[in-house]
Motif scaffolding. Structure first.
Motif, short mmCIF file in Angstrom:
data_model
loop_
_atom_site.label_atom_id
_atom_site.label_comp_id
_atom_site.label_asym_id
_atom_site.label_seq_id
_atom_site.Cartn_x
_atom_site.Cartn_y
_atom_site.Cartn_z
N ASN A 74 43.72 37.93 42.75
CA ASN A 74 44.30 38.06 41.41
C ASN A 74 44.42 39.53 41.01
O ASN A 74 44.04 39.92 39.91
CB ASN A 74 43.49 37.26 40.40
CG ASN A 74 44.37 36.71 39.30
OD1 ASN A 74 45.54 37.05 39.19
ND2 ASN A 74 43.80 35.87 38.46
N ALA A 75 44.96 40.34 41.94
CA ALA A 75 45.03 41.77 41.70
C ALA A 75 46.26 42.37 42.37
O ALA A 75 46.87 41.76 43.26
CB ALA A 75 43.78 42.46 42.26
N TRP A 77 46.87 45.77 44.46
CA TRP A 77 46.17 46.89 45.08
C TRP A 77 47.11 48.09 45.22
O TRP A 77 48.31 47.95 45.44
CB TRP A 77 45.67 46.52 46.47
CG TRP A 77 44.53 45.56 46.51
CD1 TRP A 77 43.91 44.95 45.45
CD2 TRP A 77 43.87 45.07 47.68
NE1 TRP A 77 42.92 44.12 45.90
CE2 TRP A 77 42.86 44.17 47.26
CE3 TRP A 77 44.04 45.30 49.03
CZ2 TRP A 77 42.03 43.51 48.16
CZ3 TRP A 77 43.21 44.65 49.93
CH2 TRP A 77 42.21 43.77 49.50
N VAL A 92 42.04 48.87 43.56
CA VAL A 92 42.70 47.97 42.62
C VAL A 92 43.53 48.79 41.64
O VAL A 92 43.03 49.72 41.02
CB VAL A 92 41.66 47.12 41.85
CG1 VAL A 92 42.32 46.30 40.76
CG2 VAL A 92 40.90 46.21 42.82
N GLN A 95 44.00 44.50 37.71
CA GLN A 95 43.23 43.28 37.90
C GLN A 95 43.70 42.29 36.85
O GLN A 95 43.65 42.57 35.66
CB GLN A 95 41.72 43.53 37.74
CG GLN A 95 40.87 42.31 37.97
CD GLN A 95 40.91 41.86 39.43
OE1 GLN A 95 40.56 42.61 40.33
NE2 GLN A 95 41.33 40.62 39.67
N SER A 97 43.90 38.07 35.35
CA SER A 97 42.99 36.93 35.18
C SER A 97 43.81 35.67 34.99
O SER A 97 44.96 35.71 34.56
CB SER A 97 42.07 37.16 33.97
OG SER A 97 42.85 37.23 32.79
N GLY A 101 47.45 34.10 40.62
CA GLY A 101 47.49 35.50 41.00
C GLY A 101 48.90 36.03 41.11
O GLY A 101 49.87 35.30 40.99
N HIS A 117 53.47 36.40 37.99
CA HIS A 117 52.12 35.85 38.01
C HIS A 117 52.20 34.35 38.26
O HIS A 117 52.52 33.57 37.37
CB HIS A 117 51.41 36.15 36.69
CG HIS A 117 49.93 36.02 36.76
ND1 HIS A 117 49.15 35.96 35.65
CD2 HIS A 117 49.08 35.95 37.80
CE1 HIS A 117 47.88 35.84 35.99
NE2 HIS A 117 47.82 35.84 37.30
N ARG A 135 41.90 53.10 37.22
CA ARG A 135 41.91 51.69 36.80
C ARG A 135 41.82 51.54 35.29
O ARG A 135 42.51 50.74 34.69
CB ARG A 135 40.77 50.93 37.48
CG ARG A 135 40.60 49.51 37.01
CD ARG A 135 41.81 48.65 37.34
NE ARG A 135 41.68 47.34 36.76
CZ ARG A 135 42.25 46.95 35.65
NH1 ARG A 135 43.01 47.76 34.97
NH2 ARG A 135 42.09 45.73 35.20
#
Length: 167
Positions: A74-75, A77, A92, A95, A97, A101, A117, A135
């Motif tokens: 669920n990120a 990179w 990351v 990130q 939620s 993902g 998403h 981040r």
């Protein structure tokens, strides 16, 4: 070299290099997905391995790093490259939620990142954040606005959707 698991997304860089993800059924239970590069002269290299479900891929405007959707983590990179083109200090970038993902990625002409998403049926776009940001600077997401074309595949119906974005 072992067989591909199941190829997924691809991206052509301005220099002609092709980046593609080898996702298969990888996930947190099997973080063996990979990111590959095929250079303009035909060399194939595994840029990154041990990725839990690599999916969408796009390169930053300066061609210094790749942004990689890692669906099961669920990120998104950030995969920067050294002078020799090797991945270094992967981290990351965003990130998320909820839902399954991130899936597809696209970059606009000002460096804004569109993120599909999966599971939420949503699209978010970063507010022209520098790809190299830390981040804590990457919390500013906004919903899609309606001012320019973006094409989105919708797998539930097999449709191609369009949405308008600022740039």
């Amino acid at each position: 070299m072992e067989h591909f698991k199941a190829l997924n997304d691809l991206f052509f860089a301005a220099n002609g290099d092709l980046y593609f993800t080898d996702q298969g059924t990888t996930g947190l239970q099997d973080p063996s997905g990979r990111l590959f590069r095929v250079t303009a002269d035909g060399r194939i290299t595994c840029v990154l391995s041990n990725v839990p479900s690599p999916n969408g891929v796009v390169m930053d405007l300066e061609m210094r790093c790749v942004l990689l959707a890692v669906t099961r983590a669920n990120a998104v990179w950030r995969v920067p490259f050294d002078r020799n083109g090797n991945a270094t200090k992967v981290g990351v970038f965003v990130q998320l939620s909820g839902g399954a993902g991130p899936d597809g990625l696209a970059l606009d002409s000002e460096g804004g990142l569109a993120i599909a998403h999966v599971g939420f049926g949503s699209m978010t776009v970063t507010v022209n954040l520098p790809i190299g940001c830390a981040r804590q600077d990457c919390h500013s997401l906004r919903t899609l606005r309606t001012e320019g074309p973006l094409y989105i595949t919708e797998s539930g119906t097999g449709s191609i959707l369009t949405a308008n974005v600022p740039v």
